[in-house]
Motif scaffolding. Structure first.
Motif, mmCIF file in Angstrom:
data_model
loop_
_atom_site.group_PDB
_atom_site.id
_atom_site.type_symbol
_atom_site.label_atom_id
_atom_site.label_comp_id
_atom_site.label_asym_id
_atom_site.label_seq_id
_atom_site.Cartn_x
_atom_site.Cartn_y
_atom_site.Cartn_z
ATOM 1 N N ALA A 166 11.292 -4.842 -8.924
ATOM 2 C CA ALA A 166 10.405 -5.792 -8.263
ATOM 3 C C ALA A 166 9.874 -6.837 -9.244
ATOM 4 C CB ALA A 166 9.240 -5.053 -7.608
ATOM 5 N N GLU A 167 9.691 -6.436 -10.504
ATOM 6 C CA GLU A 167 9.134 -7.341 -11.507
ATOM 7 C C GLU A 167 10.189 -8.182 -12.215
ATOM 8 O OE1 GLU A 167 7.127 -4.691 -14.105
ATOM 9 O OE2 GLU A 167 5.416 -4.361 -12.754
ATOM 10 N N ALA A 168 11.476 -7.853 -12.021
ATOM 11 C CA ALA A 168 12.535 -8.481 -12.808
ATOM 12 C C ALA A 168 12.842 -9.894 -12.381
ATOM 13 C CB ALA A 168 13.804 -7.634 -12.741
ATOM 14 N N LYS A 169 12.480 -10.278 -11.143
ATOM 15 C CA LYS A 169 12.776 -11.595 -10.585
ATOM 16 C C LYS A 169 14.293 -11.827 -10.641
ATOM 17 C CE LYS A 169 8.171 -13.301 -11.590
ATOM 18 N NZ LYS A 169 7.693 -13.060 -10.245
ATOM 19 N N ASN A 170 14.788 -12.745 -11.469
ATOM 20 C CA ASN A 170 16.224 -13.048 -11.456
ATOM 21 C C ASN A 170 17.025 -12.240 -12.479
ATOM 22 O OD1 ASN A 170 16.066 -14.979 -9.394
ATOM 23 N ND2 ASN A 170 15.425 -16.559 -10.850
ATOM 24 N N GLU A 171 16.367 -11.360 -13.215
ATOM 25 C CA GLU A 171 17.082 -10.547 -14.188
ATOM 26 C C GLU A 171 17.578 -9.263 -13.528
ATOM 27 O OE1 GLU A 171 14.772 -9.807 -17.624
ATOM 28 O OE2 GLU A 171 14.156 -11.897 -17.867
ATOM 29 N N GLN A 172 18.790 -8.854 -13.888
ATOM 30 C CA GLN A 172 19.350 -7.648 -13.307
ATOM 31 C C GLN A 172 18.776 -6.414 -14.001
ATOM 32 O OE1 GLN A 172 23.511 -7.470 -12.517
ATOM 33 N NE2 GLN A 172 23.743 -9.670 -12.336
ATOM 34 N N VAL A 173 18.548 -5.382 -13.204
ATOM 35 C CA VAL A 173 18.037 -4.111 -13.715
ATOM 36 C C VAL A 173 19.029 -3.026 -13.336
ATOM 37 C CG1 VAL A 173 16.179 -2.422 -13.560
ATOM 38 C CG2 VAL A 173 15.649 -4.868 -13.498
ATOM 39 N N GLY A 174 19.495 -2.255 -14.307
ATOM 40 C CA GLY A 174 20.425 -1.174 -14.028
ATOM 41 C C GLY A 174 19.801 -0.138 -13.117
ATOM 42 N N PHE A 175 20.605 0.467 -12.257
ATOM 43 C CA PHE A 175 20.121 1.445 -11.292
ATOM 44 C C PHE A 175 19.382 2.578 -12.002
ATOM 45 C CE2 PHE A 175 20.932 5.127 -8.384
ATOM 46 C CZ PHE A 175 20.146 4.676 -7.340
ATOM 47 N N LEU A 176 18.213 2.933 -11.493
ATOM 48 C CA LEU A 176 17.316 3.948 -12.056
ATOM 49 C C LEU A 176 16.848 3.597 -13.466
ATOM 50 C CD1 LEU A 176 18.911 7.321 -10.856
ATOM 51 C CD2 LEU A 176 17.174 5.918 -9.731
ATOM 52 N N GLY A 177 17.021 2.325 -13.846
ATOM 53 C CA GLY A 177 16.597 1.924 -15.179
ATOM 54 C C GLY A 177 17.427 2.552 -16.274
ATOM 55 N N ALA A 178 18.677 2.881 -15.961
ATOM 56 C CA ALA A 178 19.519 3.610 -16.922
ATOM 57 C C ALA A 178 19.745 2.831 -18.212
ATOM 58 C CB ALA A 178 20.863 3.945 -16.277
ATOM 59 N N THR A 179 19.689 1.491 -18.146
ATOM 60 C CA THR A 179 19.908 0.682 -19.339
ATOM 61 C C THR A 179 18.613 0.401 -20.092
ATOM 62 O OG1 THR A 179 19.776 -1.317 -17.967
ATOM 63 C CG2 THR A 179 21.964 -0.410 -18.382
ATOM 64 N N ASN A 180 17.487 0.916 -19.567
ATOM 65 C CA ASN A 180 16.218 0.778 -20.256
ATOM 66 C C ASN A 180 16.158 1.815 -21.379
ATOM 67 O OD1 ASN A 180 13.348 1.557 -20.805
ATOM 68 N ND2 ASN A 180 12.906 -0.056 -19.331
ATOM 69 N N PRO A 181 16.053 1.405 -22.639
ATOM 70 C CA PRO A 181 16.107 2.371 -23.749
ATOM 71 C C PRO A 181 15.054 3.471 -23.656
ATOM 72 C CG PRO A 181 16.340 0.127 -24.570
ATOM 73 C CD PRO A 181 15.956 0.011 -23.124
ATOM 74 N N ALA A 182 13.860 3.140 -23.189
ATOM 75 C CA ALA A 182 12.803 4.148 -23.119
ATOM 76 C C ALA A 182 13.135 5.230 -22.100
ATOM 77 C CB ALA A 182 11.469 3.481 -22.780
ATOM 78 N N ILE A 183 13.658 4.817 -20.939
ATOM 79 C CA ILE A 183 14.050 5.793 -19.920
ATOM 80 C C ILE A 183 15.211 6.636 -20.413
ATOM 81 C CG2 ILE A 183 15.116 6.030 -17.636
ATOM 82 C CD1 ILE A 183 13.388 3.701 -16.704
ATOM 83 N N ALA A 184 16.225 5.976 -20.987
ATOM 84 C CA ALA A 184 17.400 6.697 -21.488
ATOM 85 C C ALA A 184 16.997 7.715 -22.557
ATOM 86 C CB ALA A 184 18.427 5.714 -22.037
ATOM 87 N N ASP A 185 16.126 7.310 -23.485
ATOM 88 C CA ASP A 185 15.696 8.216 -24.555
ATOM 89 C C ASP A 185 14.927 9.403 -23.994
ATOM 90 O OD1 ASP A 185 16.863 6.564 -26.401
ATOM 91 O OD2 ASP A 185 14.989 5.628 -27.063
ATOM 92 N N CYS A 186 14.084 9.151 -23.000
ATOM 93 C CA CYS A 186 13.300 10.223 -22.383
ATOM 94 C C CYS A 186 14.219 11.280 -21.762
ATOM 95 C CB CYS A 186 12.372 9.639 -21.327
ATOM 96 S SG CYS A 186 11.572 10.838 -20.250
ATOM 97 N N VAL A 187 15.172 10.826 -20.940
ATOM 98 C CA VAL A 187 16.072 11.760 -20.257
ATOM 99 C C VAL A 187 16.992 12.450 -21.260
ATOM 100 C CG1 VAL A 187 17.896 11.980 -18.526
ATOM 101 C CG2 VAL A 187 15.952 10.445 -18.108
#
Length: 505
Positions: free
Chosen positions: A428-449
């Motif tokens: 919702a906050e990304a506007k025109n930037e693409q966000v990987g599904f479930l935030g998988a490309t977000n380093p913080a999420i990936a590191d947590c999981v």
């Protein structure tokens, strides 16, 4: 048929809801599109449980591309008013009932063997169970009205690049030879994986941790989940919703039963076997009859009551291993939708949302850039999809480990709910930037999981998973580790295991 015969800007292989949705968007933006499918509608398909993320993504596409036909489908209430002829079910959230303890499922005031996670505040705003025979037909009908050429009962046998830099597809339509040409192809064939196999893409399934198989069908005349719970003495006034208005999971040590009810009472049932320890070449589900499922889990006779198999499809289907993964999901002149690039398991109902997220990204690439500028975007899409499938794999795998102890299952499932609600906010906050599904490309999420997965994997190998003290401690570790992504009060429900709202604001 199109005036240019079988020459198109884009050919989409597979006429499920995702391929049809993508074709509608592309055609609406002036592209000449064909959808080619080996089968025909209506047809039986599983993958029937929507989620807030799926609704969120579909609503985004409706608004971005002015897809008014699909707008009612983003909520249960509007769907029922606008299209009661398109069968669906009310889905308020996820419900879990644990039968793996020494004394089986016990309805208690502390809800020890229950977990209900609401995603919406009312039936009006609820998600939906998709009766795919109707829903896929609806999507393909909209595509045809938009000008998409649909070729059903048309099998494509080969796909090669020509000297002119286009794809040439050869096949047969109702026993007659047929050919297509297009500069861009989309693989929406799902488990068929037509294009990735034609291109000789390396199979990467061995990288996946989850190993499961399923036996499933549709049934009529079931006892409702509420009736069964009432017989068990459950404290129903504590529940955030009527139990059957959800994706119901009955959990056992060797697997779990999904239970998805539609508004006419027809219910999708499937038993998914945990096969992580299996060395058999063929899956267990392939060797099992539905009667054997009931014999091995006698409580299901009470859960299901007088259930009889529905006339459609009128038979039980069985799978080999459900998991699959291609090493690449796109090239300069082709792309596979996520469910064609790979699949994990129905545990978290990620399939519909992941498919729509793929539609959103491929549509954006094809509409917003010319053919000479797509390479980098398609490579990024490919890498993201593979990361997303591998993330889902970890989220599901830990739940199977948790079938040994419901405390562990409960805590591990909170990782998914933390991740998906964070993803909704990021998108919702990304506007025109693409966000990987479930935030998988977000380093913080990936590191947590990844960190939690490594800890659980080490504990499983050392045999600590079944130790009471370790389970209690690790559940605390999960709680602490996901705190940066805990947007909705996970681990702190007002009543034990009863979450009345978890959808991200």
């Amino acid at each position: 048929m199109n005036q240019n015969s079988n020459r198109y800007d884009v050919v989409i292989l597979g006429a499920g809801f995702a391929g049809s949705l993508l074709s509608t968007i592309l055609s609406k933006h002036g592209m000449n599109v064909a959808v080619v499918d080996r089968s025909q509608h209506p047809r039986f398909t599983v993958g029937e449980s929507s989620t807030p993320a799926a609704d969120f993504l579909l609503e985004h596409l409706v608004n971005r591309y002015e897809l008014s036909d699909f707008k009612p489908l983003v909520r249960f209430g509007s769907w029922q008013r606008a299209h009661p002829e398109v069968l669906c079910g009310c889905k308020r959230g996820f419900s879990y009932f644990y039968h793996g303890g020494a004394d089986g499922f016990q309805a208690r005031t502390d809800h020890r063997d229950e977990l209900l996670v609401a995603a919406s505040e009312s039936n009006e705003l609820a998600d939906t169970q998709w009766y795919r025979a109707d829903v896929d037909q609806f999507f393909v009908d909209v595509a045809k009205r938009q000008g998409v050429d649909l070729y059903e009962q048309t099998g494509v046998e080969s796909a090669v690049r020509t000297a002119a830099g286009t794809w040439r597809l050869e096949g047969r339509s109702r026993r007659r030879p047929i050919s297509f040409e297009a500069p861009f192809l989309v693989d929406a064939t799902g488990a068929g994986r037509f294009l990735t196999q034609q291109l000789g893409i390396e199979d990467a399934t061995d990288r996946l941790r989850t190993k499961s198989s399923a036996i499933y069908s549709h049934f009529d005349h079931l006892t409702t989940t509420t009736e069964w719970l009432r017989e068990c003495g459950a404290v129903l006034e504590d529940y955030p919703y009527t139990a059957e208005d959800s994706a119901v999971h009955h959990l056992f040590r060797d697997g779990w039963l999904w239970h998805l009810r539609f508004v006419n009472g027809r219910t999708s049932l499937g038993f998914v076997y945990d096969e992580r320890g299996s060395k058999e070449e063929k899956s267990y589900a392939k060797q099992t009859h539905w009667q054997q499922v009931l014999d091995a889990h006698p409580v299901l006779r009470d859960v299901l009551g007088d259930a009889v198999m529905s006339s459609f499809p009128g038979r039980v289907l069985r799978t080999h291993r459900l998991q699959r993964l291609a090493s690449v999901a796109a090239g300069d002149d082709w792309a596979a939708l996520p469910f064609s690039a790979g699949f994990i398991d129905p545990m978290h109902s990620t399939g519909i949302a992941h498919s729509i997220s793929g539609v959103e990204r491929i549509a954006r690439i094809l509409i917003d850039s010319d053919s000479g500028q797509r390479g980098d975007a398609l490579q990024q899409y490919s890498e993201s999809v593979i990361q997303e499938i591998e993330l889902i794999d970890k989220l599901v795998w830990g739940c199977y480990v948790g079938l040994e102890d419901f405390r562990l299952f409960n805590a591990w499932s909170m990782i998914y709910f933390a991740v998906v609600t964070t993803y909704e906010r990021l998108f919702a906050e990304a506007k025109n930037e693409q966000v990987g599904f479930l935030g998988a490309t977000n380093p913080a999420i990936a590191d947590c999981v990844n960190d939690l997965t490594a800890q659980l994997s080490l504990a499983e190998q050392s045999g600590e998973v079944n130790r009471d003290a370790w389970v209690e401690s690790f559940c605390g570790t999960i709680r602490q580790t996901i705190q940066p992504f805990n947007q909705v009060g996970l681990f702190d429900p007002p009543l034990p295991n009863m979450y009345h709202r978890t959808a991200a604001k």
